[in-house]
Design a protein around this motif. Structure first.
Motif, PDB file in Angstrom:
ATOM      1  N   PHE A 181       0.835  -1.203   0.000  1.00 24.89           N
ATOM      2  CA  PHE A 181       0.000   0.000   0.000  1.00 24.89           C
ATOM      3  C   PHE A 181       0.869   1.251   0.000  1.00 24.89           C
ATOM      4  O   PHE A 181       0.626   2.193  -0.764  1.00 24.89           O
ATOM      5  N   PHE A 182       1.908   1.246   0.831  1.00 19.43           N
ATOM      6  CA  PHE A 182       2.810   2.398   0.862  1.00 19.43           C
ATOM      7  C   PHE A 182       3.650   2.477  -0.418  1.00 19.43           C
ATOM      8  O   PHE A 182       3.961   3.578  -0.891  1.00 19.43           O
ATOM      9  N   LEU A 183       4.005   1.327  -0.970  1.00 16.27           N
ATOM     10  CA  LEU A 183       4.749   1.319  -2.231  1.00 16.27           C
ATOM     11  C   LEU A 183       3.906   1.904  -3.359  1.00 16.27           C
ATOM     12  O   LEU A 183       4.418   2.627  -4.220  1.00 16.27           O
ATOM     13  N   LEU A 184       2.606   1.610  -3.367  1.00 13.04           N
ATOM     14  CA  LEU A 184       1.704   2.188  -4.362  1.00 13.04           C
ATOM     15  C   LEU A 184       1.706   3.715  -4.251  1.00 13.04           C
ATOM     16  O   LEU A 184       1.768   4.427  -5.262  1.00 13.04           O
ATOM     17  N   ASN A 185       1.631   4.220  -3.017  1.00 11.70           N
ATOM     18  CA  ASN A 185       1.670   5.670  -2.808  1.00 11.70           C
ATOM     19  C   ASN A 185       3.004   6.262  -3.253  1.00 11.70           C
ATOM     20  O   ASN A 185       3.045   7.354  -3.840  1.00 11.70           O
ATOM     21  N   LEU A 186       4.096   5.539  -2.993  1.00 12.52           N
ATOM     22  CA  LEU A 186       5.412   6.009  -3.418  1.00 12.52           C
ATOM     23  C   LEU A 186       5.501   6.089  -4.933  1.00 12.52           C
ATOM     24  O   LEU A 186       6.052   7.056  -5.488  1.00 12.52           O
ATOM     25  N   SER A 187       4.955   5.108  -5.620  1.00  7.23           N
ATOM     26  CA  SER A 187       4.960   5.122  -7.086  1.00  7.23           C
ATOM     27  C   SER A 187       4.131   6.283  -7.627  1.00  7.23           C
ATOM     28  O   SER A 187       4.474   6.879  -8.655  1.00  7.23           O
ATOM     29  N   LEU A 188       3.039   6.617  -6.955  1.00 10.15           N
ATOM     30  CA  LEU A 188       2.232   7.775  -7.364  1.00 10.15           C
ATOM     31  C   LEU A 188       3.035   9.069  -7.251  1.00 10.15           C
ATOM     32  O   LEU A 188       2.977   9.927  -8.150  1.00 10.15           O
ATOM     33  N   THR A 189       3.789   9.222  -6.165  1.00  9.21           N
ATOM     34  CA  THR A 189       4.604  10.439  -6.015  1.00  9.21           C
ATOM     35  C   THR A 189       5.723  10.471  -7.053  1.00  9.21           C
ATOM     36  O   THR A 189       6.047  11.539  -7.584  1.00  9.21           O
ATOM     37  N   ASP A 190       6.318   9.319  -7.349  1.00 12.75           N
ATOM     38  CA  ASP A 190       7.362   9.266  -8.376  1.00 12.75           C
ATOM     39  C   ASP A 190       6.812   9.667  -9.738  1.00 12.75           C
ATOM     40  O   ASP A 190       7.455  10.419 -10.484  1.00 12.75           O
ATOM     41  N   LEU A 191       5.630   9.163 -10.076  1.00 16.78           N
ATOM     42  CA  LEU A 191       5.000   9.524 -11.346  1.00 16.78           C
ATOM     43  C   LEU A 191       4.719  11.021 -11.405  1.00 16.78           C
ATOM     44  O   LEU A 191       4.976  11.675 -12.418  1.00 16.78           O
ATOM     45  N   GLY A 192       4.181  11.552 -10.308  1.00 12.02           N
ATOM     46  CA  GLY A 192       3.874  12.983 -10.278  1.00 12.02           C
ATOM     47  C   GLY A 192       5.125  13.836 -10.343  1.00 12.02           C
ATOM     48  O   GLY A 192       5.151  14.868 -11.039  1.00 12.02           O
ATOM     49  N   CYS A 193       6.171  13.413  -9.632  1.00  5.97           N
ATOM     50  CA  CYS A 193       7.408  14.192  -9.569  1.00  5.97           C
ATOM     51  C   CYS A 193       8.064  14.311 -10.937  1.00  5.97           C
ATOM     52  O   CYS A 193       8.433  15.409 -11.379  1.00  5.97           O
ATOM     53  N   ILE A 194       8.209  13.199 -11.640  1.00  9.28           N
ATOM     54  CA  ILE A 194       8.873  13.239 -12.944  1.00  9.28           C
ATOM     55  C   ILE A 194       7.976  13.908 -13.988  1.00  9.28           C
ATOM     56  O   ILE A 194       8.472  14.544 -14.928  1.00  9.28           O
ATOM     57  N   VAL A 198       8.403  16.316  -0.796  1.00  8.28           N
ATOM     58  CA  VAL A 198       8.250  16.205   0.653  1.00  8.28           C
ATOM     59  C   VAL A 198       7.346  15.022   0.998  1.00  8.28           C
ATOM     60  O   VAL A 198       7.624  14.275   1.948  1.00  8.28           O
ATOM     61  N   THR A 199       6.280  14.829   0.214  1.00  8.51           N
ATOM     62  CA  THR A 199       5.408  13.676   0.430  1.00  8.51           C
ATOM     63  C   THR A 199       6.195  12.379   0.296  1.00  8.51           C
ATOM     64  O   THR A 199       6.012  11.438   1.090  1.00  8.51           O
ATOM     65  N   GLU A 200       7.090  12.319  -0.695  1.00  7.57           N
ATOM     66  CA  GLU A 200       7.888  11.105  -0.896  1.00  7.57           C
ATOM     67  C   GLU A 200       8.785  10.825   0.304  1.00  7.57           C
ATOM     68  O   GLU A 200       8.895   9.670   0.745  1.00  7.57           O
ATOM     69  N   PHE A 201       9.414  11.863   0.842  1.00  5.28           N
ATOM     70  CA  PHE A 201      10.285  11.662   2.000  1.00  5.28           C
ATOM     71  C   PHE A 201       9.467  11.197   3.204  1.00  5.28           C
ATOM     72  O   PHE A 201       9.899  10.317   3.967  1.00  5.28           O
ATOM     73  N   ALA A 237      -1.408  11.499   6.244  1.00  4.84           N
ATOM     74  CA  ALA A 237      -0.551  12.462   6.944  1.00  4.84           C
ATOM     75  C   ALA A 237       0.662  12.837   6.095  1.00  4.84           C
ATOM     76  O   ALA A 237       1.088  13.998   6.074  1.00  4.84           O
ATOM     77  N   ALA A 238       1.223  11.856   5.372  1.00  6.60           N
ATOM     78  CA  ALA A 238       2.363  12.141   4.487  1.00  6.60           C
ATOM     79  C   ALA A 238       1.959  13.092   3.360  1.00  6.60           C
ATOM     80  O   ALA A 238       2.661  14.068   3.077  1.00  6.60           O
ATOM     81  N   ALA A 276      -0.633  15.129   3.342  1.00  6.38           N
ATOM     82  CA  ALA A 276      -1.009  16.425   3.927  1.00  6.38           C
ATOM     83  C   ALA A 276       0.229  17.240   4.294  1.00  6.38           C
ATOM     84  O   ALA A 276       0.255  18.466   4.099  1.00  6.38           O
ATOM     85  N   SER A 277       1.268  16.580   4.807  1.00  7.20           N
ATOM     86  CA  SER A 277       2.512  17.277   5.146  1.00  7.20           C
ATOM     87  C   SER A 277       3.143  17.890   3.900  1.00  7.20           C
ATOM     88  O   SER A 277       3.595  19.039   3.916  1.00  7.20           O
ATOM     89  N   GLY A 278       3.168  17.106   2.817  1.00 10.69           N
ATOM     90  CA  GLY A 278       3.705  17.631   1.567  1.00 10.69           C
ATOM     91  C   GLY A 278       2.899  18.796   1.038  1.00 10.69           C
ATOM     92  O   GLY A 278       3.457  19.791   0.558  1.00 10.69           O
ATOM     93  N   PHE A 279       1.576  18.691   1.122  1.00 12.37           N
ATOM     94  CA  PHE A 279       0.700  19.761   0.616  1.00 12.37           C
ATOM     95  C   PHE A 279       0.896  21.050   1.407  1.00 12.37           C
ATOM     96  O   PHE A 279       1.048  22.133   0.817  1.00 12.37           O
ATOM     97  N   LEU A 280       0.884  20.954   2.735  1.00 10.52           N
ATOM     98  CA  LEU A 280       1.049  22.153   3.561  1.00 10.52           C
ATOM     99  C   LEU A 280       2.419  22.786   3.349  1.00 10.52           C
ATOM    100  O   LEU A 280       2.549  24.019   3.280  1.00 10.52           O
ATOM    101  N   ASN A 281       3.447  21.957   3.244  1.00  9.29           N
ATOM    102  CA  ASN A 281       4.795  22.464   2.989  1.00  9.29           C
ATOM    103  C   ASN A 281       4.847  23.203   1.660  1.00  9.29           C
ATOM    104  O   ASN A 281       5.432  24.281   1.550  1.00  9.29           O
TER     105      ASN A 281
END
Length: 307
Positions: A59-72, A107-110, A145-146, A148-153
C-alpha cells in the motif's frame, strides 16, 4: 528593476545550446520518462489488481509510485517540450505550478519513505503486533498524513516564494522552477520571510531522517539476533529495496543542496538536479521489483493475463 507583477514568464536553463544536442536531450528524456511511466504504472496497477498484495508494505509502495509519477511528470515534459521547440520560456503561472507540485511531491515522498521505515521496523522487530499496529485504518491515516505534510509544505513555500518581489531578472538557473533558484531572483531584504519557512522544512526533513536512522538501527539489531543465517538473509532482503531508495533519495538531495560552492557550475548543477529529480523516479520501480519475487510474480501474471 522589475518585480513579480511585471514578470509574465521565466527562462529556464537549457541542457544544450546546439540544435543537435537539444534533440538528443529530448530523446534521452523521452526514454527516461516512458520508462518511469511504465515502471511506476505497472507497480500501481499490479498492487491495485492483485489482492495478495493488499498489505501495508505494498500500500505504501503504491503511494510512493504515485509520487514518483507525479514528480517526474512535473519537470520532464516541460523540459522535453522546450528542447523540441528550441525555447527556454515557461509562463509565470506554469512556473508557480511546477514549483508547487515539485515541493508537494518531494516532501510527500520523503514522508512516505519514513512511514515505510516504520512498516519495516514493526514487521521485523514486532511481527506479532504487525496486524494491530498497521491495520488498514492506521495505514490510510499515515499515508494521508504524508500527503497532507507535503501539501502544507508546498503551500507555505509557494506562497512565501512568490510573495517576494523579484528584481534580478527572470532567468532561472535550473531546468525547472525550483525554490532556491526563484529566491535568487528576489531582491527582498526580508530575511525571516526568505528563510523562516526553509527552517521549518529543514526541521521536518531532519525529523524524518532521524526516524529512519533510528528505525534501521533497531532493525539491524533485531536481524543480528536471528539465529539462522537464512532467517537473517530473508529479513534483511525485505528491507534492502527500501534502504536503497532512501540512500539514493537522501544522498542526491544532500549533494544537490549542500555541495561546496567551489563545485558549483551550470553543467554540474544540471547533472545534480537530474540525479535527484529525474533519476530516482525512473529507477525506483527497478529497485523494488528486482529483489521482490512476490511483486515480480504478480507483474508477470498481470502481463500474461493481458496478452
Amino acid at each position: 528593476m522589475s518585480n513579480s507583477s511585471s514578470i509574465s514568464q521565466f527562462l529556464l536553463l537549457p541542457f544544450a545550446d546546439t540544435r543537435e544536442l537539444q534533440l538528443l536531450n529530448f530523446c534521452l528524456f523521452l526514454g527516461i520518462y516512458l520508462a518511469a511511466l511504465l515502471g511506476n504504472g505497472l507497480i500501481i496497477i499490479t498492487i491495485a489488481c492483485d489482492h495478495r498484495l493488499h498489505t501495508p508494505m505494498y500500500f505504501f509502495l503504491l503511494n510512493l509510485s504515485l509520487t514518483d509519477l507525479g514528480c517526474i511528470s512535473t519537470t520532464v515534459p516541460k523540459s522535453m517540450a522546450n528542447s523540441l521547440w528550441d525555447t527556454r520560456a515557461i509562463s509565470y503561472t506554469g512556473c508557480l505550478a511546477q514549483l508547487f507540485f515539485f515541493a508537494f511531491l518531494i516532501v510527500t515522498e520523503f514522508c512516505l519513505l519514513t512511514v515505510m521505515a516504520y512498516d519495516r521496523y514493526v514487521a521485523i522487530c514486532h511481527p506479532l503486533h504487525y496486524g494491530t499496529l498497521l491495520g488498514s485504518r492506521a495505514c490510510v491515516h499515515m499515508a494521508a498524513a504524508a500527503w497532507a505534510s507535503g501539501f502544507l509544505n508546498a503551500v507555505l513555500h509557494t506562497a512565501n516564494t512568490f510573495s517576494l518581489p523579484l528584481c534580478h531578472g527572470n532567468a532561472v538557473d535550473q531546468f525547472f522552477c525550483e525554490i532556491p533558484q526563484i529566491l535568487k531572483l528576489s531582491c527582498s531584504d526580508a530575511y525571516l520571510r526568505k528563510n523562516g519557512v526553509t527552517v521549518v522544512s529543514c526541521c521536518l526533513a531532519f525529523g524524518c531522517f532521524v526516524f529512519i536512522v533510528v528505525s534501521y538501527v533497531q532493525i539491524f539489531r533485531a536481524v543480528l539476533r536471528i539465529p539462522s543465517q537464512q532467517g537473517r538473509h530473508k529479513a534483511f532482503s525485505t528491507c534492502l529495496p527500501h534502504l536503497s531508495v532512501v540512500c539514493l533519495f537522501i544522498s542526491s538531495g544532500v549533494f544537490a543542496y549542500l555541495k561546496p560552492l567551489s563545485l558549483s557550475s551550470r553543467f554540474l548543477n544540471l547533472v545534480v538536479s537530474f540525479l535527484y529529480s529525474v533519476f530516482p523516479p525512473a529507477v525506483n520501480p527497478l529497485i523494488y521489483s528486482m529483489r521482490n519475487q512476490e511483486l515480480k510474480d504478480a507483474m508477470w501474471k498481470l502481463m500474461t493475463g493481458w496478452f
